[in-house]
Design an enzyme around this catalytic site. Structure first.
Site, PDB file in Angstrom:
ATOM      1  N   SER A 115       0.897  -1.072  -0.384  1.00  0.00           N
ATOM      2  CA  SER A 115      -0.377  -0.272   0.539  1.00  0.00           C
ATOM      3  C   SER A 115       0.914   1.669   0.299  1.00  0.00           C
ATOM      4  O   SER A 115       1.746   1.200  -0.840  1.00  0.00           O
ATOM      5  CB  SER A 115      -1.170  -0.096   1.141  1.00  0.00           C
ATOM      6  OG  SER A 115      -1.786   0.710   0.899  1.00  0.00           O
ATOM      7  N   LYS A 157      -0.139  -3.578  -3.537  1.00  0.00           N
ATOM      8  CA  LYS A 157      -1.333  -3.092  -3.310  1.00  0.00           C
ATOM      9  C   LYS A 157      -1.260  -2.042  -3.248  1.00  0.00           C
ATOM     10  O   LYS A 157      -1.130  -1.070  -2.761  1.00  0.00           O
ATOM     11  CB  LYS A 157      -1.616  -3.503  -1.671  1.00  0.00           C
ATOM     12  CG  LYS A 157      -3.581  -3.526  -1.091  1.00  0.00           C
ATOM     13  CD  LYS A 157      -4.104  -2.114  -1.389  1.00  0.00           C
ATOM     14  CE  LYS A 157      -5.391  -2.466  -0.909  1.00  0.00           C
ATOM     15  NZ  LYS A 157      -6.111  -0.468  -1.740  1.00  0.00           N
TER      16      LYS A 157
END
Length: 390
Positions: free
Chosen positions: A305, A330
């Site tokens: 992320s 991600k």
């Protein structure tokens, strides 16, 4: 595998592989937490695909309608919303209760409810304390690093996933608040005893610093919570030589803090591009960062992320040597929808790319140098070769 009683995935979402990671990625890299600004420095092009926008709006509306119908029929809006999200095929879509969502937002603000323990599961299944937060209930009770955690509230924890143990410590199943108690069975050598701790509201210390004998400073960022960027800058000012930026196991956080951290090492320029419902936007670093000091970034399969966004920026801009193993992958953005019962559904609305245009979602970032358990030693060697700025 290791964890702490700070960030734990919501108890009803153990299904997805990513959600078994500490601090689930679905909540930490999207506008749902305010982490993606509505506008970014450099602005966006204004181009918007009607198809992409319509699809996203339709998915959100389907979930809202499913929840509303369930409430009207006297059924659970959350369960209906979960089914609708599952049908959408959204890998990162999820539904949170009102309390869970508030808890996540508070965690991103740098606070959590717990007892202040970090733990890991050993090869033989034992759960061992790896860190005790200063000033926490666990510290006040005299629990030490290396102590074995045998049970939580009478239930044996040997062999259980650390995320489940963390959930027990936090009292997730009962929505436990600060002031509630939890009884731990502990062992140190031949001594076995129990401690009853009272959970408390604690502040996170997501950025920690240590100096290695050779003068290298290791700055570890466990998650991008509020103030992480400022803490990195402060650590950088105290560092005498090269820097190891340890992002291993960092599953994300506030993107604004990741950009602030990038600004500490870059003199302006692009950090990432992203799209939200077809609108193309960009994130830029501020000018004035330290661009001379040797820098190595450590990553692994738990780096995801916002941490991948930072890694990609430092790698693509030639600012850091990236060492470790391929990151998680991600790179999607979630937006929230408030449901009739106060719960929140998050659905994917876009994706981001690194400065060179690399798509992270499902692919991750490949390090410049592969390294396993000895990654930190490799980083020290690389920094020695890079030398200090003159």
């Amino acid at each position: 595998m290791s964890g702490r009683d700070l960030f734990c995935q919501p108890r009803r979402f153990g299904r997805g592989a990513a959600l078994t990671l500490v601090f689930a990625g679905v909540l930490v890299a999207g506008a749902a937490t305010g982490s993606f600004p509505d506008t970014a420095q450099g602005s966006h092009s204004g181009r918007k695909t009607a198809l992409g926008s319509a699809r996203s709006a339709s998915r959100h509306e389907d979930v809202r309608e499913a929840a509303a119908r369930a409430m009207a029929d006297g059924k659970s809006p959350m369960e209906a919303a979960e089914r609708a999200v599952s049908r959408s095929g959204d890998r990162w879509g999820a539904v949170y209760s009102e309390d869970e969502y508030q808890e996540f937002q508070e965690a991103l603000d740098g606070q959590y409810t717990g007892v202040g323990l970090w733990a890991r599961r050993e090869a033989d299944g034992r759960i061992e304390v790896t860190r005790v937060q200063s000033g926490s209930p666990a510290a006040d009770a005299g629990i030490h690093v290396g102590d074995r955690l045998r049970s939580v509230d009478g239930g044996a924890v040997d062999g259980r996933p650390v995320t489940e143990v963390v959930s027990l410590l936090r009292g997730d199943a009962d929505d436990a608040r600060a002031g509630t108690t939890v009884t731990l069975g502990l062992q140190r050598g031949t001594r076995a005893w129990t401690e009853t701790l009272r959970r408390a509201r604690l502040s996170t210390d997501s950025v920690t610093t240590r100096k290695l004998p050779g003068g290298v400073t290791v700055i570890r960022i466990a998650a991008f919570t509020k103030g992480s960027g400022h803490a990195v800058r402060a650590a950088l000012r105290q560092a005498p030589a090269g820097i190891v930026l340890d992002l291993r196991g960092n599953s994300g956080g506030l993107v604004t803090e990741a950009v602030d951290t990038a600004s500490a090492f870059l003199d302006g320029g692009l950090v990432a591009t992203y799209d939200v419902e077809g609108a193309q936007r960009a994130l830029h670093a501020r000018t004035g960062g330290d661009t001379a000091r040797p820098l190595v970034a450590l990553v692994d399969g738990g780096t995801m992320s916002a941490a991948e966004m930072l890694t990609g920026a430092l790698q693509d801009r030639g600012r850091a040597m990236v060492i470790g193993s391929r990151t998680f992958g991600k790179g999607s953005i979630q937006m929230p929808t408030r449901l009739p019962d106060g719960s929140v559904a998050e659905l994917t609305v876009g994706h981001y790319r690194t400065p060179s245009g690399h798509a992270v979602d499902g692919r991750g970032i490949t390090p410049d140098l592969d390294a396993g358990p000895g990654a930190l030693r490799r980083a020290e060697t690389v920094l020695t070769g890079l030398g200090d700025p003159s």
